[in-house]
Design an enzyme around this catalytic site. Structure first.
Site, PDB file in Angstrom:
ATOM      1  CB  CYS A  69      32.775 -19.285   4.451  1.00 49.23           C
ATOM      2  SG  CYS A  69      34.149 -20.171   5.224  1.00 49.23           S
ATOM      3  CD  GLU A 128      34.382 -21.648   1.869  1.00 50.69           C
ATOM      4  OE1 GLU A 128      33.250 -22.140   1.773  1.00 50.69           O
ATOM      5  OE2 GLU A 128      35.270 -22.126   2.614  1.00 50.69           O
ATOM      6  CG  HIS A 154      36.242 -23.013   6.926  1.00 50.65           C
ATOM      7  ND1 HIS A 154      34.871 -23.030   7.011  1.00 50.65           N
ATOM      8  CD2 HIS A 154      36.694 -23.679   8.013  1.00 50.65           C
ATOM      9  CE1 HIS A 154      34.499 -23.675   8.097  1.00 50.65           C
ATOM     10  NE2 HIS A 154      35.601 -24.079   8.727  1.00 50.65           N
ATOM     11  CB  CYS A 185      30.132 -22.871   6.962  1.00 45.50           C
ATOM     12  SG  CYS A 185      31.525 -21.782   7.360  1.00 45.50           S
TER      13      CYS A 185
END
Length: 149
Positions: free
Chosen positions: A90, A59, A57, A87
């Site tokens: 993260c 992040e 992701h 999410c």
């Protein structure tokens, strides 16, 4: 001498540039930047399809780059700007980095960390600002998924 203005909107625009790169690469269009002392030290976007890695992701990529830049796993003097609410994964990583501040654009009511836990997953000292450029951030994600249907 020109005065430079540092604002959440300025840095969110940079995160949106990263999200656009993800969109163009056929990745879910989420972008992130990490800022330390008003300087962007990391830029990233989702890379899960390219790497075939569900943990890639924006992040997570940004945290790794920022930690490498600073030579420290702790990002307590940094701010994460991300176009979509993190999410749970993260947010958990943000907890471990002890990031000083998280600024996100669009809320993610289905997969965002706030919907997934009664108590915040972020570090207790982490400041949170949400809704910065939410319309622009959300539109990019909506357009991406609309194009997939």
């Amino acid at each position: 001498m020109e005065l430079t203005v540092f604002s959440d909107e300025r840095f969110m625009k940079e995160a949106l540039k990263e999200a656009q790169k993800a969109f163009e690469a056929d990745e879910v269009p989420v972008g992130a930047v990490v800022v330390h002392k008003n300087t962007i030290i990391a830029r990233a976007h989702n890379y899960t399809e390219h790497l075939n890695d569900v943990t890639a992701h924006a992040e997570m990529q940004a945290f790794t780059a920022a930690a490498d830049y600073l030579g420290s796993k702790y990002l307590d003097e940094c701010t994460l700007y991300v176009t979509l609410e993190p999410c749970v994964m993260c947010a958990g990583a943000a907890f471990w980095t002890q990031i000083g501040k998280v600024v996100f654009g669009a809320a993610d009511e289905r997969r965002g960390y706030r919907a997934a836990a009664e108590k915040s997953i972020l570090h207790p000292k982490t400041e949170v600002v949400n809704g910065i450029m939410a319309e622009e951030c959300g539109a990019l994600v909506k357009n991406f998924f609309k194009s997939k249907r």
